[in-house]
Scaffold this motif. Structure first.
Motif: not given
Length: 423
Positions: A115-126
């Motif tokens: 979930r942490a890896v997923q979040a590091v990627g998702a936050c670039s979009s936001v």
């Protein structure tokens, strides 16, 4: 030393381009919520499958927030130096990898890590979608556009728990994360038609490692602290709500996962309504005044919730009604706090967006983590955390933001942030 006029950097945007850009930015900003909201109804099922208790499953939200918070500090300066589109694409690739890892996890610890890896990627979009709004718009127009974006992107969390509940009817909770993989791939393909909003001549040539020094300078501005604290503490309460309601509603009050999706959707409807009101009122009332209105109403709703939860008044309705009022205040708080902070130093929109987002979601880590740490099978820990954070948000809006001569409040810190070639 005066700052460069940010209006000189604004680019004319055609109606057609604006519509497409709005749609894609909405999709990018939705990753913050859809990554969590889609699997919320599956939380009890995940706990059973992973042999974990409710506190461990709630920590999957905290793990996500850790990656989301820290990752923004990296992506913001990268976006200021290399443009917006390439970092977003790299982040989407990480999001896809992290989502696949979640789908294949066999333990709660593995789930938290992926979930942490997923979040590091998702936050670039936001973080970079917010910066792109500031690239294209300024002042109350930026607040209007951000409110519109949040209204459009609210469709994702509005549908997320309901769609997650439907997936659970035909497949296991793992299928929810495979769905996120497909969403990441689709958005990556859509990114090809997103225009670059930061031209080469406006990019910051400084090395990325200087970002930490820049962050420390930004935090010397009292108004920046006020905006960040206002939005950040509110986010702490929101993520306490996200972490606590699945167990408060499904486990404690015995509603079905599908009914939970409906109850969760009520809050999203409130967010959409207040975002639209904010978009219409902000030019006349001012973003700071509307932000104060939102934080005041959120604090009152949070106190009402705490009383109901601790006295066990009102049953399910005693939680749903004050939570609806608390969550609905998002439309007056989030967009205005972000635009207020970005307006302090528009020359570093990426770095400021990263700092705002990182500290906001950092308090989200604290909020969801406190709910997990004090979990006792009742709604009381959730209600107590929401009340504390709601009051703290209102105090920041009241005591730190209302300063005169905001441009001068930046002081020497602002001067140090402006590249000498622009000064």
């Amino acid at each position: 030393m005066p700052r460069p006029d940010s209006t000189l950097h604004q680019r004319p945007v055609s109606d057609r381009q604006s519509l497409w850009t709005l749609a894609i930015l909405s999709a990018l900003m939705a990753f913050a919520s859809i990554s969590t909201d889609l699997y919320l109804p599956a939380s009890p099922a995940m706990a059973d499958a992973l042999h974990a208790d409710s506190g461990q499953v709630e920590l999957t939200i905290s793990g996500y927030l850790i990656g989301f918070s820290l990752g923004q500090l990296l992506w913001g300066p990268i976006g200021d130096r290399y443009g917006r589109r390439l970092p977003i694409a790299l982040g989407l690739v990480l999001f896809i990898i992290g989502s696949a890892g979640c789908a294949m996890s066999g333990t709660a610890d593995a789930m938290i890590a992926w979930r942490a890896v997923q979040a590091v990627g998702a936050c670039s979009s936001v973080v970079l979608a917010r910066a792109m709004v500031r690239d294209l718009y300024a002042g109350h127009r930026a607040a209007q556009m951000l409110s519109t974006l949040m209204t459009v992107m609210a469709i994702a969390p509005l549908l997320g728990p309901s769609v997650g509940g439907l997936i659970l009817q035909v497949a296991s909770w793992r299928a929810i994360f495979w769905t996120l993989v497909l969403l990441g791939l689709g958005t990556l393909a859509l990114l090809r038609i997103l225009p670059e909003t930061l031209p080469t001549h406006r990019r910051n040539p400084e090395p990325v490692h200087r970002a930490l020094h820049r962050y420390s300078l930004l935090l010397r501005n009292r108004r920046v602290l006020g905006y960040i604290g206002t939005g950040g503490f509110f986010y702490g309460g929101m993520y306490a709500y996200i972490a606590g309601t699945p167990f408060a509603y499904i486990s404690y009050h015995h509603v079905s996962p599908q009914q939970y999706g409906v109850l969760f959707a009520l809050g999203i409807v409130g967010i959409m309504l207040t975002n639209q009101l904010n978009s219409r009122w902000v030019a006349r009332q001012g973003s700071d005044r509307l932000m104060g209105l939102g934080t005041g109403s959120a604090a009152l709703a949070a106190l009402w919730l705490a009383v109901d939860a601790w006295a066990d008044w009102g049953g399910l309705a005693g939680l749903v009604i004050p939570l609806f009022l608390f969550v609905s205040a998002t439309g007056f708080i989030v967009a205005n706090s972000i635009v207020g902070a970005l307006g302090e130093v528009p020359e570093f929109a990426g770095a400021m967006s990263a700092l705002v987002g990182s500290l906001q979601y950092g308090t989200g880590i604290l909020g969801s983590g406190l709910v997990a740490a004090f979990a006792d099978g009742t709604p009381r820990p959730m209600a107590g955390v929401i009340a504390v954070f709601g009051i703290a948000s209102a105090l920041c809006a009241r005591w730190l933001v209302p300063l005169q001569n905001s441009n001068l409040a930046l002081g020497q810190a602002g001067e140090d942030l402006i590249p000498r070639e622009n000064a």
